[in-house]
Design a protein around this motif. Structure first.
Motif, mmCIF file in Angstrom:
data_model
loop_
_atom_site.group_PDB
_atom_site.id
_atom_site.type_symbol
_atom_site.label_atom_id
_atom_site.label_comp_id
_atom_site.label_asym_id
_atom_site.label_seq_id
_atom_site.Cartn_x
_atom_site.Cartn_y
_atom_site.Cartn_z
ATOM 1 N N LEU A 147 111.560 31.964 90.359
ATOM 2 C CA LEU A 147 111.274 31.564 88.803
ATOM 3 C C LEU A 147 110.731 30.602 89.180
ATOM 4 C CD1 LEU A 147 112.025 32.640 86.501
ATOM 5 C CD2 LEU A 147 113.905 32.252 87.048
ATOM 6 N N ASN A 148 111.032 29.578 89.651
ATOM 7 C CA ASN A 148 111.332 28.259 88.957
ATOM 8 C C ASN A 148 109.880 27.535 89.321
ATOM 9 O OD1 ASN A 148 114.457 27.350 88.365
ATOM 10 N ND2 ASN A 148 114.778 26.534 90.844
ATOM 11 N N ALA A 149 109.504 28.087 90.615
ATOM 12 C CA ALA A 149 107.345 28.222 90.837
ATOM 13 C C ALA A 149 106.924 28.246 89.924
ATOM 14 C CB ALA A 149 107.191 28.531 92.136
ATOM 15 N N THR A 154 103.683 26.703 85.134
ATOM 16 C CA THR A 154 103.305 27.502 83.224
ATOM 17 C C THR A 154 103.703 25.617 82.841
ATOM 18 O OG1 THR A 154 105.178 29.026 82.761
ATOM 19 C CG2 THR A 154 103.995 27.567 80.932
ATOM 20 N N ARG A 155 104.650 24.326 82.784
ATOM 21 C CA ARG A 155 105.289 23.371 82.110
ATOM 22 C C ARG A 155 103.712 22.023 82.671
ATOM 23 N NH1 ARG A 155 111.344 22.204 83.355
ATOM 24 N NH2 ARG A 155 111.954 23.880 82.041
ATOM 25 N N ALA A 156 103.097 22.152 84.008
ATOM 26 C CA ALA A 156 102.076 22.325 84.511
ATOM 27 C C ALA A 156 100.705 21.686 83.651
ATOM 28 C CB ALA A 156 101.759 22.312 85.592
ATOM 29 N N ILE A 157 100.562 23.617 83.323
ATOM 30 C CA ILE A 157 99.135 23.810 82.623
ATOM 31 C C ILE A 157 99.377 23.616 80.687
ATOM 32 C CG2 ILE A 157 98.593 25.767 81.469
ATOM 33 C CD1 ILE A 157 98.586 27.405 84.495
ATOM 34 N N GLU A 158 100.895 23.448 80.733
ATOM 35 C CA GLU A 158 100.810 22.594 79.418
ATOM 36 C C GLU A 158 100.188 21.047 79.213
ATOM 37 O OE1 GLU A 158 104.884 23.927 78.264
ATOM 38 O OE2 GLU A 158 103.961 26.665 77.570
ATOM 39 N N SER A 159 101.204 20.515 79.595
ATOM 40 C CA SER A 159 100.375 18.915 80.215
ATOM 41 C C SER A 159 99.084 18.790 80.717
ATOM 42 C CB SER A 159 101.947 18.974 80.945
ATOM 43 O OG SER A 159 102.262 18.733 82.425
ATOM 44 N N ARG A 161 95.427 17.397 81.578
ATOM 45 C CA ARG A 161 94.556 17.309 80.171
ATOM 46 C C ARG A 161 93.188 17.554 81.042
ATOM 47 N NH1 ARG A 161 97.431 11.088 80.452
ATOM 48 N NH2 ARG A 161 99.012 11.955 78.994
ATOM 49 N N SER A 162 92.655 17.734 82.105
ATOM 50 C CA SER A 162 91.665 18.267 81.861
ATOM 51 C C SER A 162 91.775 19.738 83.200
ATOM 52 C CB SER A 162 91.243 17.875 83.262
ATOM 53 O OG SER A 162 91.413 17.693 84.171
ATOM 54 N N TYR A 163 90.455 20.298 83.443
ATOM 55 C CA TYR A 163 90.125 21.686 83.708
ATOM 56 C C TYR A 163 91.239 21.661 85.418
ATOM 57 C CZ TYR A 163 88.998 26.592 85.439
ATOM 58 O OH TYR A 163 88.754 27.664 85.565
ATOM 59 N N ASP A 164 90.652 20.134 85.694
ATOM 60 C CA ASP A 164 91.016 20.065 86.788
ATOM 61 C C ASP A 164 92.881 20.641 87.480
ATOM 62 O OD1 ASP A 164 88.168 20.174 88.297
ATOM 63 O OD2 ASP A 164 88.431 18.280 88.127
ATOM 64 N N ASP A 165 93.003 19.364 86.797
ATOM 65 C CA ASP A 165 94.628 19.631 86.454
ATOM 66 C C ASP A 165 95.045 21.512 86.166
ATOM 67 O OD1 ASP A 165 95.139 17.164 85.821
ATOM 68 O OD2 ASP A 165 95.309 16.787 84.334
ATOM 69 N N ILE A 166 94.548 22.482 86.051
ATOM 70 C CA ILE A 166 94.649 23.808 85.422
ATOM 71 C C ILE A 166 94.766 24.396 87.003
ATOM 72 C CG2 ILE A 166 94.357 25.811 84.637
ATOM 73 C CD1 ILE A 166 93.180 24.236 81.964
ATOM 74 N N LEU A 167 93.306 23.379 87.738
ATOM 75 C CA LEU A 167 93.296 24.298 88.976
ATOM 76 C C LEU A 167 94.618 24.468 89.912
ATOM 77 C CD1 LEU A 167 89.689 23.849 88.979
ATOM 78 C CD2 LEU A 167 90.578 26.180 88.908
ATOM 79 N N ARG A 168 95.020 22.841 89.395
ATOM 80 C CA ARG A 168 95.859 22.025 90.370
ATOM 81 C C ARG A 168 97.489 22.750 89.819
ATOM 82 N NH1 ARG A 168 92.696 17.207 89.883
ATOM 83 N NH2 ARG A 168 94.450 16.812 88.393
ATOM 84 N N ALA A 169 97.500 23.345 89.382
ATOM 85 C CA ALA A 169 98.692 23.711 88.172
ATOM 86 C C ALA A 169 98.641 25.091 88.461
ATOM 87 C CB ALA A 169 98.796 23.765 86.731
ATOM 88 N N MET A 170 97.540 26.152 89.369
ATOM 89 C CA MET A 170 97.541 27.381 89.175
ATOM 90 C C MET A 170 97.471 27.614 91.075
ATOM 91 S SD MET A 170 97.027 28.866 86.359
ATOM 92 C CE MET A 170 97.277 30.689 87.118
ATOM 93 N N ARG A 171 98.408 26.584 91.303
ATOM 94 C CA ARG A 171 98.189 26.363 93.067
ATOM 95 C C ARG A 171 99.953 26.194 93.069
ATOM 96 N NH1 ARG A 171 93.677 22.305 93.930
ATOM 97 N NH2 ARG A 171 91.822 23.741 94.013
ATOM 98 N N LEU A 172 100.001 26.460 92.447
ATOM 99 C CA LEU A 172 102.232 25.776 92.382
ATOM 100 C C LEU A 172 102.628 27.572 92.269
ATOM 101 C CD1 LEU A 172 103.038 23.270 90.066
ATOM 102 C CD2 LEU A 172 102.518 23.145 92.350
ATOM 103 N N LEU A 173 101.824 28.102 92.279
ATOM 104 C CA LEU A 173 102.127 29.704 92.000
ATOM 105 C C LEU A 173 102.887 29.944 93.329
ATOM 106 C CD1 LEU A 173 100.022 31.510 88.869
ATOM 107 C CD2 LEU A 173 102.044 30.948 88.984
ATOM 108 N N PRO A 174 103.555 30.712 93.579
ATOM 109 C CA PRO A 174 104.317 31.426 94.413
ATOM 110 C C PRO A 174 103.271 32.557 95.030
ATOM 111 C CG PRO A 174 105.573 32.489 92.846
ATOM 112 C CD PRO A 174 104.836 31.462 92.342
ATOM 113 N N GLY A 175 103.076 32.655 96.528
ATOM 114 C CA GLY A 175 102.089 34.281 96.829
ATOM 115 C C GLY A 175 100.523 33.490 97.183
ATOM 116 N N GLN A 176 100.092 34.492 96.839
ATOM 117 C CA GLN A 176 98.420 34.681 96.199
ATOM 118 C C GLN A 176 97.791 33.908 95.158
ATOM 119 O OE1 GLN A 176 96.107 34.225 99.025
ATOM 120 N NE2 GLN A 176 94.389 33.315 97.117
ATOM 121 N N ALA A 177 97.871 32.351 94.884
ATOM 122 C CA ALA A 177 97.244 32.419 93.245
ATOM 123 C C ALA A 177 96.127 33.248 93.202
ATOM 124 C CB ALA A 177 97.176 30.758 93.471
#
Length: 292
Positions: A147-149, A154-159, A161-177
């Protein structure tokens, strides 16, 4: 009346003097010894099966692993009746052939084993409680970690500043991103809003599901614990009814029911150690010196 006794009537009154009666008695004794020996080896076979099954479930040994403790405890409770049947067969063997020194020696050894096995089943109760609570905590910690992941993503996506930041944030999801394209022709805020709108309801559903699963696990554990405690108490009473530490002593169950076992523990607990007793005597003043 004739002074000579009838030989036929004498044989009827004393059947042991008849050769056929002696042969039948010998056959009966041999048959009893064979049945007793068969029960004796059957009891040994059941004890071997009990020990082999226990060793197979306990290897490799992981004493601090609650899952291992739970598995070994369940195996002991499930295979305990096998050892109990073996003990009963050995007692029946001695009852049929009480003159066999081999069976008598095995009965004495079996009673000592039953003495300690009974305590083992009694100790299973706190072990089952500890392992069950530890497993519930592990499951809860895993749910909280996932749940914390999701919340961190979600917080990393909201903050971002670029699309690369969103891609890095999606890698924080547990399991297969999820697979996102390396680039996208949409405004950054639109992508952030869409991903957040997808993740927030999922986080809420996951939290509700984790809470419901935690309550279900707790209820299932209580039912299993009650069943295991009842089985452990019954097996303790069964083995304690047979177990003896020494041949001249009463059984463990007789000691427990009469209160002698608890009274002996209480007397040992309140009895001062010899070293402390000697030290106290040295510290006490002598009567003759106090009179002077």
């Amino acid at each position: 009346m004739s002074s000579h006794a009838d030989p036929q009537s004498t044989a009827d009154r004393h059947p042991e003097s008849h050769p056929r009666a002696g042969a039948e008695r010998v056959f009966s004794e041999n048959y009893g010894e064979e049945v007793a020996m068969a029960l004796h080896w059957g009891a040994i076979l059941l004890f071997v099966l009990f020990l082999v099954g226990l060793a197979a479930s306990a290897w490799p040994v992981r004493l601090i692993d609650p899952l291992w403790l739970q598995s070994v405890g369940d195996k002991l409770l499930a295979s305990g009746p096998i050892a109990m049947v073996g003990a009963i067969l050995l007692l029946l063997a001695r009852l049929i052939d009480p003159r066999s020194a081999t069976i008598e020696g095995r009965v004495v050894l079996m009673r000592r084993l039953c003495f300690w096995i009974a305590f083992g089943f009694l100790l299973l109760i706190p072990v089952q409680i500890y392992s069950g609570i530890s497993l519930l905590r592990q499951f809860r910690a895993n749910d909280t970690r996932e749940l914390n992941a999701y919340i961190a993503t979600t917080r990393a996506i909201e903050s971002a500043r670029s699309y690369d930041d969103i891609l890095r944030a999606m890698r924080l999801l547990p399991g297969q991103a999820p697979n996102l394209p390396p680039s996208i022709d949409l405004p950054l805020e639109a992508v952030k809003t869409r991903l957040s709108n997808d993740l927030n309801p999922f986080i809420k559903r996951y939290q509700n599901s984790a809470d419901a699963m935690g309550m279900r696990r707790l209820n299932d554990w209580f039912v299993q614990l009650a069943r295991n405690v009842l089985a452990a108490v019954l097996l303790f009473c069964s083995f304690a009814a047979i177990g003896k530490r020494f041949a001249a002593q009463p059984t463990l169950l007789q000691n427990v029911l009469s209160g002698r076992l608890l009274s002996s523990f209480a007397s040992r607990r309140h009895q001062a150690p010899p070293e402390l007793d000697a030290a106290m005597r040295m510290m006490m003043p002598d009567e003759n010196e106090s009179r002077r």
